[in-house]
Design a protein around this motif. Structure first.
Motif: not given
Length: 127
Positions: A29, A61, A66, A96, A99-101
């Protein structure tokens, strides 16, 4: 009566697995998604090969994949009581969050840590 938590070779491998998965996604990322230049590079008529996995990561994402993978691995680690699943759950939880999960990812990572802690403490019925 006191209990001792003893580290085994499998625990070092589990920690390494979690660091490789979580750290690998963090580095991916940081170097291939965050820089603004990669947007233009991947929008070119002949983009480099790293644009394909970059697109997959961005789509995963968007759909929250994720977080769901981390949650599934955390549940699997908690049910099965296996160190590799605990390491994968922790690594996938880190991926996760990166990756904003985060919501499902944190729960999966917490389940993986709980399973790993139960294995370290030699809780009856685990390991």
């Amino acid at each position: 009566m006191t209990k001792e938590a003893r580290l085994r070779a499998g625990d070092a491998a589990t920690a390494l697995l979690a660091a490789m998965v979580g750290g690998g996604f963090f580095l991916f990322r940081y170097f291939l998604i965050v820089p603004r230049a990669t947007v233009g590079i991947c929008a070119a008529q002949t983009p480099p090969l790293y644009c394909v996995p970059r697109l997959w990561v961005l789509k995963a994402q968007i759909f929250g994949l994720f977080g769901w993978v981390a949650l599934a691995l955390g549940i699997l680690a908690f049910i099965s009581g296996k160190r590799p699943f605990a390491g994968l759950a922790l690594g996938a939880g880190i991926a996760a969050v990166v990756n904003y999960n985060g919501t499902a990812g944190i729960i999966g990572a917490a389940l993986g840590i709980a399973a790993w802690g139960s294995l370290l403490a030699r809780r009856p019925g685990w390991g």
